[in-house]
Design a protein around this motif. Sequence first.
Motif, PDB file in Angstrom:
ATOM      1  N   GLU A 153       0.734  -1.020  -0.133  1.00 42.60           N
ATOM      2  CA  GLU A 153       0.069  -0.030   0.145  1.00 42.60           C
ATOM      3  C   GLU A 153       0.916   1.358   0.144  1.00 42.60           C
ATOM      4  OE1 GLU A 153      -4.031   1.055   2.182  1.00 42.60           O
ATOM      5  OE2 GLU A 153      -2.385   1.325   3.842  1.00 42.60           O
ATOM      6  N   VAL A 154       1.908   1.367   0.756  1.00 48.51           N
ATOM      7  CA  VAL A 154       2.886   2.563   0.908  1.00 48.51           C
ATOM      8  C   VAL A 154       3.723   2.661  -0.371  1.00 48.51           C
ATOM      9  CG1 VAL A 154       4.585   3.440   2.035  1.00 48.51           C
ATOM     10  CG2 VAL A 154       2.819   2.299   3.355  1.00 48.51           C
ATOM     11  N   LEU A 155       3.995   1.600  -1.152  1.00 44.49           N
ATOM     12  CA  LEU A 155       4.454   1.761  -2.305  1.00 44.49           C
ATOM     13  C   LEU A 155       3.606   2.090  -3.409  1.00 44.49           C
ATOM     14  CD1 LEU A 155       6.712  -1.584  -1.885  1.00 44.49           C
ATOM     15  CD2 LEU A 155       7.645   0.840  -2.066  1.00 44.49           C
ATOM     16  N   GLY A 156       2.325   2.445  -3.250  1.00 43.18           N
ATOM     17  CA  GLY A 156       1.553   3.187  -4.126  1.00 43.18           C
ATOM     18  C   GLY A 156       0.478   2.154  -4.825  1.00 43.18           C
ATOM     19  N   ASN A 157       0.298   1.154  -3.959  1.00 48.15           N
ATOM     20  CA  ASN A 157      -0.880   0.375  -4.880  1.00 48.15           C
ATOM     21  C   ASN A 157      -2.276   0.149  -3.756  1.00 48.15           C
ATOM     22  OD1 ASN A 157       0.921  -1.329  -6.633  1.00 48.15           O
ATOM     23  ND2 ASN A 157       1.920  -1.318  -5.015  1.00 48.15           N
ATOM     24  N   SER A 158      -3.390   0.294  -4.665  1.00 42.98           N
ATOM     25  CA  SER A 158      -4.580   0.486  -3.763  1.00 42.98           C
ATOM     26  C   SER A 158      -5.303  -1.009  -3.453  1.00 42.98           C
ATOM     27  CB  SER A 158      -5.629   1.189  -4.712  1.00 42.98           C
ATOM     28  OG  SER A 158      -5.666   0.474  -6.019  1.00 42.98           O
ATOM     29  N   ASN A 159      -4.723  -2.275  -4.443  1.00 41.70           N
ATOM     30  CA  ASN A 159      -5.579  -3.155  -4.066  1.00 41.70           C
ATOM     31  C   ASN A 159      -4.632  -4.281  -3.547  1.00 41.70           C
ATOM     32  OD1 ASN A 159      -7.761  -2.752  -5.469  1.00 41.70           O
ATOM     33  ND2 ASN A 159      -6.761  -3.217  -7.547  1.00 41.70           N
ATOM     34  N   THR A 160      -5.123  -5.423  -2.779  1.00 37.72           N
ATOM     35  CA  THR A 160      -4.259  -6.427  -2.044  1.00 37.72           C
ATOM     36  C   THR A 160      -3.168  -7.114  -3.062  1.00 37.72           C
ATOM     37  OG1 THR A 160      -4.368  -8.649  -1.093  1.00 37.72           O
ATOM     38  CG2 THR A 160      -6.156  -8.193  -2.774  1.00 37.72           C
ATOM     39  N   LEU A 161      -2.210  -7.642  -2.495  1.00 37.29           N
ATOM     40  CA  LEU A 161      -0.951  -8.199  -3.313  1.00 37.29           C
ATOM     41  C   LEU A 161      -1.441  -9.786  -3.454  1.00 37.29           C
ATOM     42  CD1 LEU A 161       0.573  -9.478  -0.882  1.00 37.29           C
ATOM     43  CD2 LEU A 161       2.059  -7.427  -1.133  1.00 37.29           C
ATOM     44  N   ALA A 162      -2.555 -10.281  -2.873  1.00 37.22           N
ATOM     45  CA  ALA A 162      -2.632 -11.555  -2.736  1.00 37.22           C
ATOM     46  C   ALA A 162      -2.722 -12.215  -3.946  1.00 37.22           C
ATOM     47  CB  ALA A 162      -3.979 -11.873  -1.972  1.00 37.22           C
ATOM     48  N   TYR A 163      -3.057 -11.479  -5.139  1.00 32.86           N
ATOM     49  CA  TYR A 163      -3.261 -12.050  -6.459  1.00 32.86           C
ATOM     50  C   TYR A 163      -2.367 -11.395  -7.520  1.00 32.86           C
ATOM     51  CZ  TYR A 163      -7.344 -14.354  -4.610  1.00 32.86           C
ATOM     52  OH  TYR A 163      -8.251 -15.138  -3.566  1.00 32.86           O
ATOM     53  N   GLU A 164      -1.209 -10.825  -6.990  1.00 36.57           N
ATOM     54  CA  GLU A 164      -0.374 -10.031  -8.001  1.00 36.57           C
ATOM     55  C   GLU A 164       0.353 -11.190  -8.562  1.00 36.57           C
ATOM     56  OE1 GLU A 164       0.401  -6.906  -8.862  1.00 36.57           O
ATOM     57  OE2 GLU A 164      -1.614  -6.459  -7.964  1.00 36.57           O
ATOM     58  N   PRO A 165       0.963 -11.197  -9.631  1.00 37.94           N
ATOM     59  CA  PRO A 165       1.691 -12.253 -10.377  1.00 37.94           C
ATOM     60  C   PRO A 165       3.155 -12.444  -9.626  1.00 37.94           C
ATOM     61  CG  PRO A 165       0.909 -10.631 -12.124  1.00 37.94           C
ATOM     62  CD  PRO A 165       0.448  -9.805 -10.727  1.00 37.94           C
ATOM     63  N   TRP A 166       3.536 -13.479  -9.418  1.00 38.09           N
ATOM     64  CA  TRP A 166       4.661 -13.838  -8.650  1.00 38.09           C
ATOM     65  C   TRP A 166       5.951 -13.461  -9.626  1.00 38.09           C
ATOM     66  CZ3 TRP A 166       5.916 -15.267  -3.691  1.00 38.09           C
ATOM     67  CH2 TRP A 166       7.326 -15.657  -3.554  1.00 38.09           C
ATOM     68  N   PRO A 167       6.986 -12.826  -8.933  1.00 37.19           N
ATOM     69  CA  PRO A 167       8.155 -12.305  -9.726  1.00 37.19           C
ATOM     70  C   PRO A 167       8.821 -13.753 -10.543  1.00 37.19           C
ATOM     71  CG  PRO A 167       8.164 -11.584  -7.545  1.00 37.19           C
ATOM     72  CD  PRO A 167       7.186 -12.427  -7.667  1.00 37.19           C
TER      73      PRO A 167
END
Length: 944
Positions: A859-873
Amino acid sequence: MPNYNPRAVEPKWQQYWETRKTFRCPDPDAPEVAGKPKIYILDMFPYPSGAGLHVGHPEGYTATDILARFRRMRGYHVMHPIGWDAFGLPAEQYAIKNNVHPRITTQANITNFRRQIKSLGFSYDWDREVDTTDPEYVKWTQWIFLELYDTWYDHAAKKGRSISELPIPAEVASQGEAAVAKYRDSKRLAFQANNPVNWCPGLGTVLANEEVIDGKSEVGGFPVERRPLRQWILRITEYAERLLDDLEPLDWSESIKTMQKNWIGKSIGAEVEFRISGRDACVMVFTTRPDTLYGATYMVLSPEHPLLEGITTPEQKAAVTAYQEAASRKSDFERTEMAKTKTGVFTGAFAVNPVNGKDIPIWIADYVLAGYGTGAIMAVPGHDERDFEFAKQFGLPIQVVVTPTPEWLKKTKSTTDDLKVAYCEEGVACNSGPLDGLPTAEAKEKIIADLQAKGLGTRKVNYKLRDWLFSRQRYWGEPFPILHEVDAEGNRTGVIEPLTAADLPLRLPELEDFKPTGSPEGPLVKAQDWVKVTRNGKTYQRETNTMPQWAGSCWYYLRYLDPKNPNAFCDPAKVKHWLPVDLYVGGAEHAVLHLLYSRFWHKVLFDRGHVPCPEPFHRLVNQGLILGETEWTGFARTQTTEAAARNFVDVTGDEWLSAKDVSFDGSSATTKGKNPAALSLVKLPEDQVEKQGESFVLKAKPDIRVDARAFKMSKSRGNVVNPDTVVNQYGADSLRLYEMFMGPLEAMKPWNMRGVEGVYRFLSRVWRLIIDDTAETPTLHPSVQDVPPDAETLKLLHKAIKKVTEDTEGLRFNTGIAAMMEFTNHLTAKVEVRPLSTLKTFVLLLAPYAPHVAEEFWEVLGNSNTLAYEPWPVYDESLVREDEIELPVQINGKVKAKLLVPADADAATLEKMALADPKVLEQLAGKPVRKVIAKPRQMVSIVI
């Protein structure tokens, strides 16, 4: 909040996940899961005791949660549910002790467990929560029991089939419907029988063999005795061969497979007929060593053997009856494992040894069990330890029929005419007529063929596994969906009427007095209005026993898939999509009980067409035990001789004693000339101990060595650590990280609060990398800028991605965490301007492990949604490829140098480089080299 404060961060994100149902698992037909691969990750669900969780419980849950979060980020359709195994003896014992209804205490325990588990941030789909005591769950447990009741095992087809498909022999059919019904009942997988069972007076109930440990109940440690009672039994033995065969393709540890194999206990041998001298009767005996038949000098029957009544002579009747009564008061463990001296009584009868025609006496002895084999043995004292001890006790003949090796005779100080112990190994047959000179394997085959030709025996497969005793004389369990027809006097006629699916669930009656009756009827007999049923003009009684706790836990993984379905235990399409369970994590203590029972129920459901696969759990991982804090004690037993130097503490006088003041017999210590009582070990505070070389010593007296040991967490030892305490002090993310960082998942590990503090400091360092610690609220650190990383940072980042990815996939969580710590150290020490993209990638790596703080960072890095479904690096292969690696060089097994070599160097190149290295040459000092073993990318070993 300038510093890392989990008490502010974690409740915020737990509320976020709950409100938005972040981890809801869509059904297979939902549009958002189209094309996604599925993965079913399952925990052995907890038994909600009044004590709540301790820090050992979340270990497995943390491991599965990390993997579930990781797989969601990799695009999987993830099933990760939770529920409660809530029936059973512990809950009822607690309720009786506190005089509170078990339903009240159970629900209170569930509420506490749920709170504790939610406080740890596990990504369960709470909409799929199940409770084995919920009437809608009980309904389908009862329905599965009815399926078992309706099933018989077809050995020709090797599957269970509906009882309606059971072929009825013509001679049975000719006797009418009552005979047909009786025949069907004799084949059902769920049946009633009057068998010797494990009766526990302290608990007032029957226990399965698996619930008795060392002659005592697993719950409460009460003595168990054998008693004949009429019980519901499940015919698990019909599935013994399939339970064995289907183990092989499973991805389970060999130790767990071996435990199941040993419990099933398959043995191949012969069933042999011994005719009773002077009578028209015979005794059948199963033996794995038919080659030793010529050495059978007597027989032993179990005290419960049905032939005893007819063959015991009048002169021996009183002695045999008294012995039977005494044996009935002993558990199987007492009869077979604890007996120091063999006991028995001669029946007065004789049997004919079928291979040599000799009469041999028939005895009864309690070391022979009615439930194993045929309840009778041929005693070959020359080649069986128990038979040897019995023969020596009662002066019975001992005949050698397998030639002992000279080495064995010398070691045991025996001769073939005077054995000091039984020779139990294989060898060459002797004193065995036509078998003489044959090795054991050939002798077995020949004797079996001879017995079959003469109609005196046959090849036989036997199993140690016993049928499953399924009745409990307690209140807190599932009622049986069964009605017993009774006559006008209230006596059962033997006719059973199963309830229909429409009648389910059959609920427990409300009882104020739910204490055990101490009799086979159980507490439900007190609810007479519930027990008595009139249907279609007939009078019935309900079953007053209940099912064991294992009933609900046998199939809970299926109900998770469709927990609200009122019409089926699970929709067939959902079962087909999700099964089998891809990963099952839980304690090794369930290797026999739960896993064996669950596999059995699943196979029946498979045979009846309700599930699509023959096994429920493809991969099984057992997490290691987490022990209590290390306890330091006053001396180390490094040797067992009195002359060894050691120091003791005299707890009565609070003084240290040297070895000359102490006697030591190898197991305990006593003071010379003082109190002869054994000395106690004294627990020492950790701050009084320090390491000196390879040993630990007392700081105040460094010449005194001390010993360290950790024990299993238990209330009695006072070493239980409540996760609430850890969460309140360090946060759930620190607890999660520490439990995974302690060591390999499967290893046994001692708890140490300083270790929790260590991972808390790591998270604090990451916090300071990203968060401005001068701001009042979490704000991005000024050093974080949208710039590309330098070459070194980029390379190390991609190495971290590769390492964390592979280690998370392989459940090597401790080394994955170490890789993240190493990369954090690099960013902290060497990077003044921290690239935004690098930190975003790193936070995604951290997210499955420390999800609360990772969400805050995201969130602090500028994202508004959960990272639970962000693509894995994804790592760049070109950035993780190593040009040079460091290899150790061993000389005579000890590392003496390290080489920096090309990563692709072959063995010849490595050998040449090692022999040219200055440090190696210095160690060789001109000594001839006998051998060089060079292993690319591993090491070089030189032998001089």
